[in-house]
Scaffold this active site. Structure first.
Site, PDB file in Angstrom:
ATOM      1  N   ASP A 120      -3.318  -9.976  -2.263  1.00 53.20           N
ATOM      2  CA  ASP A 120      -2.526  -9.380  -1.183  1.00 53.20           C
ATOM      3  C   ASP A 120      -2.831  -7.890  -1.040  1.00 53.20           C
ATOM      4  O   ASP A 120      -3.110  -7.208  -2.036  1.00 53.20           O
ATOM      5  CB  ASP A 120      -1.027  -9.536  -1.457  1.00 53.20           C
ATOM      6  CG  ASP A 120      -0.586 -10.986  -1.454  1.00 53.20           C
ATOM      7  OD1 ASP A 120      -1.306 -11.815  -0.877  1.00 53.20           O
ATOM      8  OD2 ASP A 120       0.469 -11.272  -2.043  1.00 53.20           O
ATOM      9  N   THR A 121      -2.737  -7.394   0.169  1.00 47.57           N
ATOM     10  CA  THR A 121      -3.001  -5.982   0.424  1.00 47.57           C
ATOM     11  C   THR A 121      -2.107  -5.084  -0.438  1.00 47.57           C
ATOM     12  O   THR A 121      -2.557  -4.063  -0.964  1.00 47.57           O
ATOM     13  CB  THR A 121      -2.788  -5.662   1.914  1.00 47.57           C
ATOM     14  OG1 THR A 121      -3.617  -6.534   2.698  1.00 47.57           O
ATOM     15  CG2 THR A 121      -3.142  -4.215   2.222  1.00 47.57           C
TER      16      THR A 121
END
Length: 255
Positions: A120-121
């Site tokens: 995930d970012t």
């Protein structure tokens, strides 16, 4: 075997073969003499057969070689890297929204690299990169059940009952989550740090898991994939996987 980086293709004869003890020594297993001793002691296996005859030749690109049970990766032009991805970096090679992407960290690499799975970012930590497409695809596939270790900083106090809840299995809207292992690293009245090991890669699964049990994630770091640990690799830095790490992951991927 010592922790060495994968080597370039050694000198082969006209049939594309090399003496086994020379290959082992070139790959950094040990000195040529020590490699011969390992062969004579029955510690070297090629394609499932123990090889004790000195001078045996193998094709280093396809032979499945084990030394004292540990897989020695085939010699190939493939690269296997681990990146400590910072938070805020998108797990793609470009981003239409202009956010920082993986391209910034591999700009000086000549290979076309794939990331193994995603991160995930807003999650930092370990991400594998390779130019071996089969390897990347297999390790990312849920059927191979590659273990991933995360350290989550969560809201609220956590204790043994939290661990029991995780290990008992939590059901999300897209199905149950199997947590292989979990432990509380530290806790206060309003914050806890939990390490857990899962093998799934569903979207934002760790965050959704903790949301479901009432402990929203405040910060999340992936610290390991299979045998590959982030260790003291600083954020934004990258290193080659060791021979042992590559060998273990190739076994996991059935390659």
């Amino acid at each position: 075997m010592p922790e060495q980086e994968p080597q370039n293709l050694p000198d082969l004869d006209e049939d594309g073969l090399i003496r086994l003890q020379k290959l082992l020594a070139t790959s950094g297993v040990a000195s040529r003499r020590k490699c011969e001793e390992l062969m004579l002691a029955g510690e070297v296996e090629v394609d499932g057969e123990i090889v004790t005859r000195l001078g045996t030749k193998v094709d280093p690109r396809v032979a499945v070689i084990r030394v004292s049970g540990k897989r020695l990766p085939p010699i190939s032009p493939n690269v296997y890297l681990v990146l400590n991805k910072p938070r805020g970096v998108v797990s793609t090679m470009s981003d239409p929204e202009g956010r920082p992407s993986l391209a910034e960290y591999v700009a000086d690499r000549p290979e076309r690299l794939f990331h193994v799975g995603r991160l995930d970012t807003d999650t930092d930590g370990l991400l594998l990169l390779t130019n071996d497409g089969d390897f990347a695809q297999r390790l990312a596939h849920p059927s191979y059940e590659v273990e991933k270790t995360y350290v989550a900083e969560v809201a609220g106090s956590v204790d043994k009952s939290t661990v029991k809840t995780l290990l008992a299995g939590v059901v999300l809207e897209d199905g149950p989550v199997e947590v292989r292992r979990a432990r509380v690293i530290s806790t206060t009245a309003n914050r806890g740090i939990v390490e857990l090991v899962i093998h799934e890669g569903r979207n934002r699964i760790v965050r959704r898991l903790f949301d479901e049990i009432g402990h929203p994630v405040q910060r999340l770091t992936r610290t390991a994939i299979g045998p590959v640990r982030i260790g003291n690799l600083r954020q934004g830095a990258m290193r080659d996987l060791t021979l042992d790490e590559v060998g273990s992951l190739l076994d996991t991927a059935g390659l």
